[in-house]
Write an enzyme that holds these catalytic residues in place. Structure first.
Site, PDB file in Angstrom:
ATOM      1  CG  ASP A 126      -2.043   1.000   1.164  1.00  0.00           C
ATOM      2  OD1 ASP A 126      -1.900   1.985   0.416  1.00  0.00           O
ATOM      3  OD2 ASP A 126      -3.057   0.816   1.855  1.00  0.00           O
ATOM      4  NE  ARG A 128      -4.649   3.070  -0.060  1.00  0.00           N
ATOM      5  CZ  ARG A 128      -5.748   2.458   0.358  1.00  0.00           C
ATOM      6  NH1 ARG A 128      -6.927   2.868  -0.069  1.00  0.00           N
ATOM      7  NH2 ARG A 128      -5.669   1.448   1.196  1.00  0.00           N
TER       8      ARG A 128
END
Length: 197
Positions: A126, A128
């Site tokens: 991930d 983000r």
């Protein structure tokens, strides 16, 4: 990460008439929007969803994920409540981009799970970055939220940015045979809180 407000407009939707506020990341040129329904500048907590762009789920109705279903459910809940905010962040594929997401899907077709596929492509599970949310919330005069998410990392990220999480609101929807393994991987490897956890 300097995120600057650009412009606002009305956005009539199937769920009600939102105001859409456009923001630009001055470092990357990346563009994000906030969808706002009703008055959210009140001191009480605001129902909110922080949603990362998913072209396949949000726009092409893919059943490989639960993203589109979550976005629709969030818009409906906000409409039912009469006010709320959706921050729509342009972070496709948990930050790897659309074409790399297609590559990851190809690896998933060959047996990899969503985390393994990202890692085989050389990415973290991930990527983000939620720091853009701070300036977006500040522009909207929102500091206390009830966050619709199953992801404890989002809760922690908001807390670190000084956004008070009054409540985590589960948002489980869109489960089907095509995304059962994906959801299990999100729970098992990414720590998402699913199944009344």
């Amino acid at each position: 990460m300097p995120v600057q407000y650009v412009a606002s407009c009305q956005l009539p939707t199937l769920f009600g008439e939102f105001n859409m506020h456009g923001f630009e990341d001055l470092d990357t040129g990346q563009e994000h929007v906030a969808l706002v329904l009703g008055d959210v500048s009140m001191p009480d907590s605001v129902l909110c969803r922080i949603h990362s762009e998913c072209l396949t789920g949000d726009c092409l109705f893919s059943m490989r994920c639960d993203c589109g279903s979550q976005l629709q459910a969030a818009m409906q809940r906000i409409a039912d409540e009469g006010n709320g905010v959706i921050l729509y962040l342009r972070q496709e594929g948990r930050g790897i981009g659309l074409i790399n997401k297609v590559r990851a899907y190809e690896l998933q077709d060959q047996g990899a799970d969503t985390v393994e596929a990202n890692e085989r492509l050389g990415f973290d599970a991930d990527l983000r970055d939620y720091t853009v949310c701070k300036n977006m919330f500040a522009h909207l005069q929102v500091s206390r939220i009830r966050l619709m998410t199953n992801n404890p990392l989002k809760v922690n990220a908001m807390s670190k940015l000084g956004i008070e999480i009054v409540e985590r609101v589960p948002i489980e929807t869109g489960q089907n045979d095509h995304n059962a393994r994906y959801l299990a991987t999100k729970a098992g490897k990414l720590g998402h809180l699913l199944g009344n956890q």
